[in-house]
Design an enzyme around this catalytic site. Structure first.
Site, mmCIF file in Angstrom:
data_model
loop_
_atom_site.group_PDB
_atom_site.id
_atom_site.type_symbol
_atom_site.label_atom_id
_atom_site.label_comp_id
_atom_site.label_asym_id
_atom_site.label_seq_id
_atom_site.Cartn_x
_atom_site.Cartn_y
_atom_site.Cartn_z
ATOM 1 N N ARG A 233 0.852 -1.180 0.000
ATOM 2 C CA ARG A 233 0.000 0.000 0.000
ATOM 3 C C ARG A 233 0.891 1.234 0.000
ATOM 4 O O ARG A 233 1.933 1.268 0.648
ATOM 5 C CB ARG A 233 -0.933 0.016 1.224
ATOM 6 N N GLU A 262 -2.685 7.934 -4.640
ATOM 7 C CA GLU A 262 -2.961 7.436 -5.987
ATOM 8 C C GLU A 262 -4.419 7.540 -6.394
ATOM 9 O O GLU A 262 -4.743 7.528 -7.586
ATOM 10 C CB GLU A 262 -2.513 5.980 -6.118
ATOM 11 N N HIS A 294 -0.337 0.461 -9.817
ATOM 12 C CA HIS A 294 -1.082 -0.503 -8.999
ATOM 13 C C HIS A 294 -1.559 -1.688 -9.838
ATOM 14 O O HIS A 294 -2.737 -2.055 -9.844
ATOM 15 C CB HIS A 294 -2.284 0.176 -8.331
#
Length: 334
Positions: A233, A262, A294
């Site tokens: 994360r 993000e 991601h």
């Protein structure tokens, strides 16, 4: 039942529709669910959320007021959901507690190898017919030390690959994983792992205790030529401190698949816009930083498991059942 799903990627849409086919109708949107878009959920009993949706107290109250009774999160992490508020509102919340750990572990290694061997820089050069090797020298991982912060399913999969490279293995976690111990991993304190590792990979959930676990102090303890990888994360790393460390000429390389801010950026095309996030823009200027959007989880195997588990979570809600994926469990629908 009609379900509305947010943050649905093009390659994910067909899998999601198939998972509910014949049982429920799913409306797939590429929108991020937040305070601005929450009116679109009005009238939908089940909302299927993604990892970058913002389900704070205001959004949850709007969902409940619009008739939503269940939130099915298509992710393992749920730090984006205000669970106490959801429970107070009588909302059922479920997540995907596990999916293919190999997807993330293998991508973490893809980042590590690409950073170490300067693959992106090399490809850019050869596309311009520049075949010099200046500045492309990497290091053997064999014989060096891999520090794995978080040795759950993904961390242990990363560790097995590290063992295959012949690396010395250091781990740090609340509980020791027998699989990692069998591979020769030595569990040490966080500070020692930071100080001794040549490669550090983060595989922790984002919790209050892990937020900015890699801060300025942690970065100062690391070797000047360490490679740092984060596929966990974004909030695990203090990005501002990371920029300052890189500005000082430290760290051999950094591979980031996640970034703390993000949401609203990753998964979208922002190429024609001004990047207002100065920290993200600065990170992109360093030649030894490789940043992806991601995508570590994004394999056909993992996404199939995620959508199938999400469909089961909805069926459990309809039937009044709970499972290991259940985060809050108010009464079942009438």
């Amino acid at each position: 039942m009609e379900i509305i799903a947010y943050g649905v990627l093009a390659d994910e849409r067909l899998l999601l529709e198939r998972a509910f086919d014949g049982r429920h109708t799913v409306r797939c949107l590429d929108l991020v669910l937040n305070r601005d878009t929450v009116p679109t959920a009005a009238g939908y009993e089940v909302v299927c959320s993604s990892v970058n949706d913002v389900l704070d107290s205001d959004v949850l109250r709007a969902l409940a007021g619009g008739g939503t009774r269940m939130i099915a999160q298509r992710a393992t992490g749920y730090n984006n959901i205000d669970l106490p508020e959801a429970e107070a509102l009588g909302l059922s919340v479920a997540r995907v507690s596990s999916y293919s750990p190999y997807s993330v572990a293998e991508f973490a290694w893809a980042l590590a190898l690409a950073v170490n061997r300067r693959v992106v820089r090399a490809v850019h050069r050869t596309r311009e017919f520049d075949f010099r090797l200046n500045g492309l020298m990497g290091r053997d991982f064999h014989g060096r030390t891999a520090g794995v912060l978080g040795t759950g399913r993904i961390g242990s999969a990363f560790t097995r690959i590290a063992a295959g490279f012949g690396m010395r293995l250091l781990g740090c976690d609340l509980a020791e994983n027998p699989e990692c111990l069998a591979l020769g991993m030595k569990y040490v304190g966080r500070d020692r792992l930071f100080a001794e590792s040549d490669l550090i990979s983060l595989h922790l959930p984002l919790l209050p205790d892990t937020h900015h676990i890699v801060d300025a102090t942690a970065l100062a303890r690391m070797k000047d030529d360490v490679i740092l990888i984060n596929t966990g994360r974004g909030g695990l790393i203090d990005a501002h401190a990371l920029v300052e460390t890189l500005r000082a000429g430290r760290l051999d390389g950094v591979g980031l698949d996640v970034y703390e801010e993000e949401a609203g950026v990753f998964f979208f095309d922002r190429s024609l816009e001004v990047m207002t996030d100065d920290t993200l823009a600065r990170l992109m200027t360093f030649g030894n930083v490789l940043l992806s959007s991601h995508q570590a989880y994004f394999t056909h195997d993992a996404v199939s498991q995620i959508v199938e588990t999400t469909a089961r979570n909805v069926e459990d809600y309809v039937a009044g059942r709970t499972s290991d994926n259940t985060l809050t469990s108010p009464s079942a629908p009438a």
